[in-house]
Enzyme design. Structure first.
Site, short mmCIF file in Angstrom:
data_model
loop_
_atom_site.label_atom_id
_atom_site.label_comp_id
_atom_site.label_asym_id
_atom_site.label_seq_id
_atom_site.Cartn_x
_atom_site.Cartn_y
_atom_site.Cartn_z
N GLU A 1 25.17 38.40 -26.56
CA GLU A 1 26.17 38.08 -25.54
C GLU A 1 27.57 38.51 -25.94
O GLU A 1 28.44 38.65 -25.10
CB GLU A 1 26.16 36.57 -25.25
CG GLU A 1 24.94 36.22 -24.46
CD GLU A 1 24.96 34.82 -23.92
OE1 GLU A 1 26.03 34.19 -23.92
OE2 GLU A 1 23.90 34.38 -23.49
N CYS B 1 12.41 35.34 -26.48
CA CYS B 1 13.69 34.94 -25.92
C CYS B 1 14.21 36.11 -25.08
O CYS B 1 14.04 37.27 -25.47
CB CYS B 1 14.68 34.61 -27.04
SG CYS B 1 16.34 34.27 -26.46
N THR B 2 14.81 35.76 -23.95
CA THR B 2 15.27 36.80 -23.02
C THR B 2 16.20 37.84 -23.65
O THR B 2 16.25 38.98 -23.22
CB THR B 2 16.05 36.14 -21.87
OG1 THR B 2 17.00 35.22 -22.43
CG2 THR B 2 15.14 35.43 -20.92
N HIS B 3 16.96 37.41 -24.66
CA HIS B 3 17.98 38.31 -25.23
C HIS B 3 17.43 39.31 -26.23
O HIS B 3 18.10 40.27 -26.58
CB HIS B 3 19.05 37.48 -25.94
CG HIS B 3 19.90 36.65 -25.04
ND1 HIS B 3 19.37 35.76 -24.13
CD2 HIS B 3 21.25 36.56 -24.90
CE1 HIS B 3 20.35 35.16 -23.48
NE2 HIS B 3 21.50 35.63 -23.93
N TYR C 1 20.30 26.99 -22.63
CA TYR C 1 19.24 26.00 -22.51
C TYR C 1 18.59 25.77 -23.90
O TYR C 1 18.02 24.72 -24.14
CB TYR C 1 18.14 26.49 -21.56
CG TYR C 1 18.44 26.43 -20.08
CD1 TYR C 1 19.71 26.16 -19.57
CD2 TYR C 1 17.40 26.66 -19.16
CE1 TYR C 1 19.93 26.13 -18.20
CE2 TYR C 1 17.62 26.61 -17.79
CZ TYR C 1 18.90 26.35 -17.32
OH TYR C 1 19.10 26.32 -15.96
N ASP D 1 17.18 32.24 -14.77
CA ASP D 1 17.33 32.16 -16.21
C ASP D 1 18.55 31.28 -16.48
O ASP D 1 19.34 31.00 -15.57
CB ASP D 1 17.54 33.56 -16.80
CG ASP D 1 17.78 33.52 -18.30
OD1 ASP D 1 17.01 32.84 -19.00
OD2 ASP D 1 18.75 34.13 -18.78
N SER D 2 18.71 30.89 -17.73
CA SER D 2 19.89 30.11 -18.08
C SER D 2 21.17 30.93 -17.96
O SER D 2 22.26 30.36 -17.91
CB SER D 2 19.75 29.61 -19.52
OG SER D 2 19.52 30.70 -20.38
N CYS E 1 13.38 32.57 -18.15
CA CYS E 1 13.87 31.95 -19.38
C CYS E 1 12.70 31.39 -20.20
O CYS E 1 11.88 30.63 -19.67
CB CYS E 1 14.82 30.82 -18.98
SG CYS E 1 15.48 29.91 -20.36
N THR F 1 12.84 29.26 -22.69
CA THR F 1 13.00 27.82 -22.93
C THR F 1 12.57 27.03 -21.70
O THR F 1 11.85 26.04 -21.79
CB THR F 1 14.47 27.52 -23.28
OG1 THR F 1 14.89 28.40 -24.32
CG2 THR F 1 14.65 26.09 -23.72
N1 DGL Z 1 17.23 32.37 -21.74
C1 DGL Z 1 17.02 31.66 -22.99
C2 DGL Z 1 15.56 31.84 -23.43
O1 DGL Z 1 14.91 32.84 -23.15
C3 DGL Z 1 17.98 32.13 -24.07
C4 DGL Z 1 19.40 31.67 -23.86
C5 DGL Z 1 19.56 30.16 -23.81
O2 DGL Z 1 19.42 29.49 -24.85
O3 DGL Z 1 19.82 29.66 -22.73
O4 DGL Z 1 15.03 30.98 -24.09
#
Ligand code: DGL
Length: 269
Positions: free
Chosen positions: A150, A182-184, A35, A3-4, A66, A68
Site C-alpha cells: 500500500e 492475502c489480496t496484496h 480487516y 474487500d477491506s 478478502c 480475512t
Molecule cells: N484484504 C485483506 C486480506 O486479503 C488484506 C488487507 C487487510 O488486512 O484488510 O486478508
C-alpha cells in the site's frame, strides 16, 4: 465483489480478464481497513455490512475478495444470501495447491502467507489438510507486506528483507508451495519466485489466490471447464464504491488493478 480496501482489485483484475463481458461492482471498505488485525466478530460484522450494501441492487454473484473476510464470514454470507452464488478466495487457492501437488512426487510442504487474522482462523490449513492429509502446512502472518504494497514503495531491498524473513520457516522444511493467502501478495509473486534456488527450492510453486479464485468464479459463472481462456469477447465495465477517500483509492488502486480505477464513489455502510 468486496474487500477491506484496494487489495481485492488483484482478484478483480484477474476475473475481468477471464469474464470480460461482465459488469463489476467493487466495494472497498477503506474506512475500516485493515480487516487482518481485527477480531472475528468485527470482521464478520464488517463483511455482512459490505455484502448487505452490495446486494441492495441485483447481482448474479458475490465474490468475497478478502481472505480475512472469507476466513471468518463466508459460511454465514452463503446461508444469508442463498440462492445467490457467493465465492470466497480460500477454497480455490487450496484446490490449486492440491492439484499441483500430485506432480511433486513427495508430501507437500506448504507455506501460507496471510494476515494475522487469517492465520489465526486456520481456514487455509483446514482446506489444505482436507485435500492433502499428508501435507505439512506452515502459516505465517506477513503484515509488513500489506503495508509495503500500500505504500507504493516497491524498492527491492526492503521487499526482499521482509520476504526473506517471511519465507524462512522451520529449519530443514523444504517447501513445495508458497500460497499467497492475502489480496496484496500477488504483487510480490515474482519477487518470491526469485528466491527459488536460494531460500526456496528451485521447483517451488507459488500459488496466487487471486488468480485461482478468478479461475473458479469464471468456471462457475460461464459454465465452462476452461477457466484460463476468456469465454466471450467484450470489455468489462466497472463501478467502484469506497467507504473513505476515493482519491487515495484511485491513486493506490492502479498498482493492484493494472489500470486506473475510474469513477470511484464514496458510500457509507
Ligand atoms: N484484504 C485483506 C486480506 O486479503 C488484506 C488487507 C487487510 O488486512 O484488510 O486478508
Amino acid at each position: 465483489m468486496f474487500d477491506s480496501g484496494m487489495g481485492g482489485l488483484t482478484v478483480l483484475r484477474a476475473l475481468a480478464r477471464r469474464l470480460p463481458y461482465a459488469h463489476y461492482r467493487y466495494l472497498g471498505d477503506t474506512a475500516r481497513l485493515p480487516y487482518g488485525t481485527k477480531s472475528p466478530a468485527t470482521v464478520r460484522r464488517y463483511a455482512e455490512r459490505a455484502a448487505e450494501a452490495l446486494t441492495r441492487t441485483p447481482l448474479d454473484a458475490l465474490v468475497v475478495a478478502c481472505n480475512t473476510a472469507s476466513a471468518y464470514a463466508l459460511p454465514a454470507l452463503k446461508s444469508q444470501l442463498h440462492p445467490l452464488p457467493v465465492f470466497g478466495v480460500i477454497e480455490p487457492g487450496a484446490e490449486r495447491v492440491a492439484t499441483s501437488a500430485s506432480g511433486v512426487g513427495r508430501d507437500p510442504v506448504v507455506l501460507v502467507l496471510a494476515t494475522e487474522a487469517t492465520v489465526r482462523e486456520g481456514a487455509y490449513e483446514r482446506a489444505l489438510l482436507a485435500r492433502l492429509p499428508g501435507a505439512r502446512v506452515f502459516a505465517r502472518p506477513a503484515p509488513l507486506l500489506v503495508a509495503l504494497a500500500e505504500s507504493g514503495d516497491s524498492s527491492r531491498p526492503i521487499a526482499d528483507a521482509i520476504l526473506a524473513d517471511a519465507l524462512t520457516i522451520a529449519p530443514g522444511a523444504s517447501l513445495t508451495h508458497v500460497l499467497l493467502g492475502c489480496t496484496h501478495f500477488p504483487l510480490f509473486a515474482a519477487a518470491i519466485e526469485s528466491f527459488a534456488g536460494s531460500l526456496l527450492p528451485l521447483d517451488v510453486r507459488v500459488v496466487d489466490s487471486a488468480a485461482t479464485t478468478a479461475d473458479a468464479v469464471a468456471r462457475a459463472l460461464s459454465g465452462s471447464d476452461s477457466a484460463s481462456a476468456p469465454t466471450a469477447s467484450g470489455s468489462p465495465s466497472f463501478e467502484f464504491l469506497v467507504t473513505d477517500d476515493p482519491q487515495r483509492f484511485t491513486r493506490l488502486g492502479e498498482r493492484f488493478l493494472g489500470r486506473l480505477p475510474a469513477a470511484v464513489a464514496l458510500v457509507d455502510l
